[in-house]
Design a protein around this motif. Structure first.
Motif, PDB file in Angstrom:
ATOM      1  N   ILE A 101     -61.370  -2.653  -1.482  1.00 17.19           N
ATOM      2  CA  ILE A 101     -59.921  -2.734  -1.317  1.00 17.19           C
ATOM      3  C   ILE A 101     -59.272  -2.417  -2.657  1.00 17.19           C
ATOM      4  CG2 ILE A 101     -60.002  -4.476   0.522  1.00 17.19           C
ATOM      5  CD1 ILE A 101     -59.190  -6.563  -1.613  1.00 17.19           C
ATOM      6  N   SER A 102     -57.969  -2.109  -2.638  1.00 16.07           N
ATOM      7  CA  SER A 102     -57.182  -2.065  -3.862  1.00 16.07           C
ATOM      8  C   SER A 102     -56.110  -3.137  -3.750  1.00 16.07           C
ATOM      9  CB  SER A 102     -56.559  -0.688  -4.077  1.00 16.07           C
ATOM     10  OG  SER A 102     -55.737  -0.324  -2.983  1.00 16.07           O
ATOM     11  N   VAL A 103     -55.750  -3.710  -4.895  1.00 17.22           N
ATOM     12  CA  VAL A 103     -54.807  -4.824  -4.945  1.00 17.22           C
ATOM     13  C   VAL A 103     -53.687  -4.440  -5.896  1.00 17.22           C
ATOM     14  CG1 VAL A 103     -54.533  -7.303  -5.337  1.00 17.22           C
ATOM     15  CG2 VAL A 103     -56.784  -6.377  -4.691  1.00 17.22           C
ATOM     16  N   GLY A 104     -52.442  -4.630  -5.469  1.00 19.07           N
ATOM     17  CA  GLY A 104     -51.309  -4.294  -6.331  1.00 19.07           C
ATOM     18  C   GLY A 104     -50.150  -5.237  -6.116  1.00 19.07           C
ATOM     19  N   GLU A 105     -49.343  -5.395  -7.158  1.00 17.00           N
ATOM     20  CA  GLU A 105     -48.204  -6.306  -7.078  1.00 17.00           C
ATOM     21  C   GLU A 105     -47.237  -5.879  -5.979  1.00 17.00           C
ATOM     22  OE1 GLU A 105     -48.259  -8.851  -9.074  1.00 17.00           O
ATOM     23  OE2 GLU A 105     -49.634  -8.285 -10.674  1.00 17.00           O
ATOM     24  N   SER A 106     -47.159  -4.580  -5.687  1.00 19.80           N
ATOM     25  CA  SER A 106     -46.183  -4.086  -4.710  1.00 19.80           C
ATOM     26  C   SER A 106     -46.792  -3.736  -3.356  1.00 19.80           C
ATOM     27  CB  SER A 106     -45.473  -2.851  -5.267  1.00 19.80           C
ATOM     28  OG  SER A 106     -46.409  -1.822  -5.546  1.00 19.80           O
ATOM     29  N   GLU A 107     -48.109  -3.979  -3.209  1.00 22.50           N
ATOM     30  CA  GLU A 107     -48.753  -3.653  -1.935  1.00 22.50           C
ATOM     31  C   GLU A 107     -48.284  -4.610  -0.833  1.00 22.50           C
ATOM     32  OE1 GLU A 107     -50.610  -1.229  -1.054  1.00 22.50           O
ATOM     33  OE2 GLU A 107     -51.366  -0.351  -2.907  1.00 22.50           O
ATOM     34  N   LEU A 108     -48.104  -4.082   0.381  1.00 25.15           N
ATOM     35  CA  LEU A 108     -47.820  -4.909   1.543  1.00 25.15           C
ATOM     36  C   LEU A 108     -49.135  -5.237   2.247  1.00 25.15           C
ATOM     37  CD1 LEU A 108     -44.729  -2.987   2.972  1.00 25.15           C
ATOM     38  CD2 LEU A 108     -44.725  -5.110   1.634  1.00 25.15           C
ATOM     39  N   PRO A 109     -49.218  -6.402   2.890  1.00 26.44           N
ATOM     40  CA  PRO A 109     -50.460  -6.754   3.594  1.00 26.44           C
ATOM     41  C   PRO A 109     -50.891  -5.663   4.568  1.00 26.44           C
ATOM     42  CG  PRO A 109     -48.992  -8.641   3.500  1.00 26.44           C
ATOM     43  CD  PRO A 109     -48.207  -7.466   2.977  1.00 26.44           C
ATOM     44  N   SER A 110     -52.171  -5.315   4.520  1.00 23.59           N
ATOM     45  CA  SER A 110     -52.707  -4.259   5.387  1.00 23.59           C
ATOM     46  C   SER A 110     -53.098  -4.835   6.741  1.00 23.59           C
ATOM     47  CB  SER A 110     -53.932  -3.619   4.726  1.00 23.59           C
ATOM     48  OG  SER A 110     -54.542  -2.696   5.596  1.00 23.59           O
ATOM     49  N   LYS A 111     -52.945  -4.040   7.779  1.00 24.76           N
ATOM     50  CA  LYS A 111     -53.332  -4.443   9.129  1.00 24.76           C
ATOM     51  C   LYS A 111     -54.607  -3.723   9.573  1.00 24.76           C
ATOM     52  CE  LYS A 111     -49.599  -6.957   9.562  1.00 24.76           C
ATOM     53  NZ  LYS A 111     -49.682  -8.439   9.529  1.00 24.76           N
ATOM     54  N   SER A 112     -55.369  -3.201   8.638  1.00 36.69           N
ATOM     55  CA  SER A 112     -56.553  -2.421   8.988  1.00 36.69           C
ATOM     56  C   SER A 112     -57.568  -3.264   9.756  1.00 36.69           C
ATOM     57  CB  SER A 112     -57.202  -1.866   7.724  1.00 36.69           C
ATOM     58  OG  SER A 112     -58.478  -1.331   8.027  1.00 36.69           O
ATOM     59  N   PRO A 113     -58.165  -2.697  10.794  1.00 37.05           N
ATOM     60  CA  PRO A 113     -59.159  -3.445  11.575  1.00 37.05           C
ATOM     61  C   PRO A 113     -60.453  -3.713  10.824  1.00 37.05           C
ATOM     62  CG  PRO A 113     -59.021  -1.163  12.328  1.00 37.05           C
ATOM     63  CD  PRO A 113     -57.892  -1.363  11.366  1.00 37.05           C
ATOM     64  N   THR A 125     -56.493  -1.103   2.197  1.00 33.45           N
ATOM     65  CA  THR A 125     -57.869  -0.997   2.667  1.00 33.45           C
ATOM     66  C   THR A 125     -58.593   0.188   2.036  1.00 33.45           C
ATOM     67  OG1 THR A 125     -57.113  -1.871   4.774  1.00 33.45           O
ATOM     68  CG2 THR A 125     -59.315  -0.933   4.722  1.00 33.45           C
ATOM     69  N   GLY A 126     -59.848  -0.031   1.671  1.00 31.96           N
ATOM     70  CA  GLY A 126     -60.710   1.052   1.217  1.00 31.96           C
ATOM     71  C   GLY A 126     -61.652   1.476   2.324  1.00 31.96           C
ATOM     72  N   GLU A 127     -62.940   1.165   2.158  1.00 31.25           N
ATOM     73  CA  GLU A 127     -63.931   1.574   3.150  1.00 31.25           C
ATOM     74  C   GLU A 127     -65.063   0.566   3.209  1.00 31.25           C
ATOM     75  OE1 GLU A 127     -65.963   5.158   2.044  1.00 31.25           O
ATOM     76  OE2 GLU A 127     -65.803   4.701  -0.087  1.00 31.25           O
ATOM     77  N   ILE A 128     -65.799   0.596   4.302  1.00 36.29           N
ATOM     78  CA  ILE A 128     -67.014  -0.212   4.412  1.00 36.29           C
ATOM     79  C   ILE A 128     -68.136   0.508   3.671  1.00 36.29           C
ATOM     80  CG2 ILE A 128     -68.751  -1.071   6.014  1.00 36.29           C
ATOM     81  CD1 ILE A 128     -66.529  -1.500   8.048  1.00 36.29           C
ATOM     82  N   ILE A 129     -68.780  -0.199   2.751  1.00 32.40           N
ATOM     83  CA  ILE A 129     -69.846   0.424   1.946  1.00 32.40           C
ATOM     84  C   ILE A 129     -71.195  -0.254   2.138  1.00 32.40           C
ATOM     85  CG2 ILE A 129     -68.273   1.332   0.194  1.00 32.40           C
ATOM     86  CD1 ILE A 129     -68.998  -1.068  -1.570  1.00 32.40           C
ATOM     87  N   GLY A 130     -71.249  -1.288   2.985  1.00 32.24           N
ATOM     88  CA  GLY A 130     -72.515  -1.954   3.245  1.00 32.24           C
ATOM     89  C   GLY A 130     -72.454  -2.748   4.534  1.00 32.24           C
ATOM     90  N   THR A 131     -73.582  -2.889   5.186  1.00 32.66           N
ATOM     91  CA  THR A 131     -73.693  -3.639   6.438  1.00 32.66           C
ATOM     92  C   THR A 131     -74.660  -4.803   6.228  1.00 32.66           C
ATOM     93  OG1 THR A 131     -75.606  -2.401   7.248  1.00 32.66           O
ATOM     94  CG2 THR A 131     -73.413  -1.451   7.681  1.00 32.66           C
TER      95      THR A 131
END
Length: 376
Positions: A101-113, A125-131
């Motif tokens: 993920i990326s985190v920022g002072e101005s980011e709004l909460p993500s609704k990514s599944p 949201t970034g990506e899934i990199i491990g299971t």
């Protein structure tokens, strides 16, 4: 068939210096192969970086480079040891999904599944990199102490509490001198002292293991099972534009979240008990925790620890494993860096094979040999 014990060579006596994960894994597999092992540790087992690490392990994240075979062999050993030692109960072994993920002072909460429900803060949201098949966590101090407990109970490893002062190679073996004037003899010695390895006078001119200080906090949350087994690698962009920072979030059953931050190279103090956290770094980690998750804001957690550990690193970012040039029967296993907990089991097997059989089969140690620093 000759069963007369007098016709069989006595077991090799090996002194392992260092009670972190690399030293304990080496002692365990040496003893399992039949060596008589003495483990020397100056303070507590896994009392340094080995006990303060995030202990994230991954099958595939070192692929494409010289660490790949070591990582894959060691991940599989971790899986086997977890079954053998009841790792989920005895040291928190936990397969999990891993994402960025990326985190920022101005980011709004993500609704990514792909985000777990507890990652509900100012994130992108970034990506899934491990299971759960390729990534897992352990509690590093509990793992190290559990393994040593078995080594002592079943394979007779002796633990000596002392500070190693020097190592000497003699015609008929090795001599390890410890504080207080004590001497421990053996047929071989393995130096697994982390960043303190190259502080030994016999080693300091041969290669360098430096220390990077890594800060961490452990927060106990109040929400039961709400924080699911997801490892989160974050990139935080401060509002003041000082450059990105990369904190990692690792849930530990049943109610803890371990959070660690970036590393910085520092002078190596006398011992691990002299490594202290910096207040500013700790405050940054706690602030970012609250930005990532409402479950981790200050009112919803109890701070269990605020620590710093000294991660052993080398100039070329590869571990050092092999016989020390010019010192027959003196071996080194150090400098494992960020992946030290992952690399522990396979490094222990490789060193046991090298010391007792003359060569390692689990991984090729050539690129990790301390001889690569000769003449540099």
């Amino acid at each position: 068939m000759d069963d007369n014990p007098s016709n069989h060579p006595p077991p090799k006596r090996v002194v392992v210096c260092g009670g972190g994960i690399i030293g304990v894994c080496t002692a365990y597999f040496l003893a399992k192969k039949g060596a008589v092992v003495t483990l020397v540790e100056r303070s507590s087992i896994a009392g340094g970086a080995s006990g303060k690490a995030g202990a994230f392990i991954a099958l595939h994240m070192c692929d494409g480079g010289p660490l790949s075979s070591l990582a894959r062999a060691s991940f599989n050993l971790h899986c086997s040891l977890a079954k053998e030692l009841d790792g989920s109960q005895s040291y928190g072994y936990c397969p999990l999904t891993t994402l960025t993920i990326s985190v920022g002072e101005s980011e709004l909460p993500s609704k990514s599944p792909i985000l777990p429900l507890w990652v509900d803060g100012q994130v992108k949201t970034g990506e899934i990199i491990g299971t759960p098949e390729t990534t897992a966590l352990v509690h590093p101090q509990l793992f190290t102490r559990t393994l040593l407990g078995k080594a002592v109970a079943e394979y007779g490893v002796e633990v000596v509490t002392a500070k190693v002062e020097s190592v000497a190679v003699e015609e008929d073996g090795v001599v390890v001198k410890v504080d207080g004037g004590g001497i421990i003899g053996g047929d071989a010695v393995v130096l697994a002292l982390g960043p303190w390895t190259s502080k030994l006078p016999e080693i300091s001119s041969k290669f360098r293991v430096h220390g990077k200080k890594v800060h961490s906090v452990v927060l106990e949350h109040k929400h039961g099972d709400a924080i699911t087994p997801h490892a989160v690698f974050a990139t935080y962009y401060p509002a003041q534009g000082t450059g990105p920072i990369d904190p990692d979030f690792f849930p530990r059953p049943p109610r803890d979240v371990y959070i660690c931050g970036p590393s910085v190279q520092v002078e190596i103090p006398d011992g691990p008990e002299s490594v202290f956290p910096d207040l500013e770094s700790i405050q940054m980690l706690r602030r970012v925790a609250g930005m990532v998750s409402s479950y981790l804001v200050e009112d919803n957690v109890r701070v269990k620890s605020e620590e710093a550990g000294l991660m052993p690193c080398t100039d070329d970012e590869l571990p050092i494993m092999g016989e020390v040039p010019g010192m027959k029967r003196c071996y080194v296993a150090s400098g494992h860096g960020y992946w030290g907990i992952l690399f522990g089991p396979a490094s222990g097997v490789a060193m046991a094979e090298l010391v007792l059989d003359g060569h390692a089969t689990i991984v090729d140690l050539d690129c990790f040999s301390p001889a690569r620093f000769v003449g540099n």
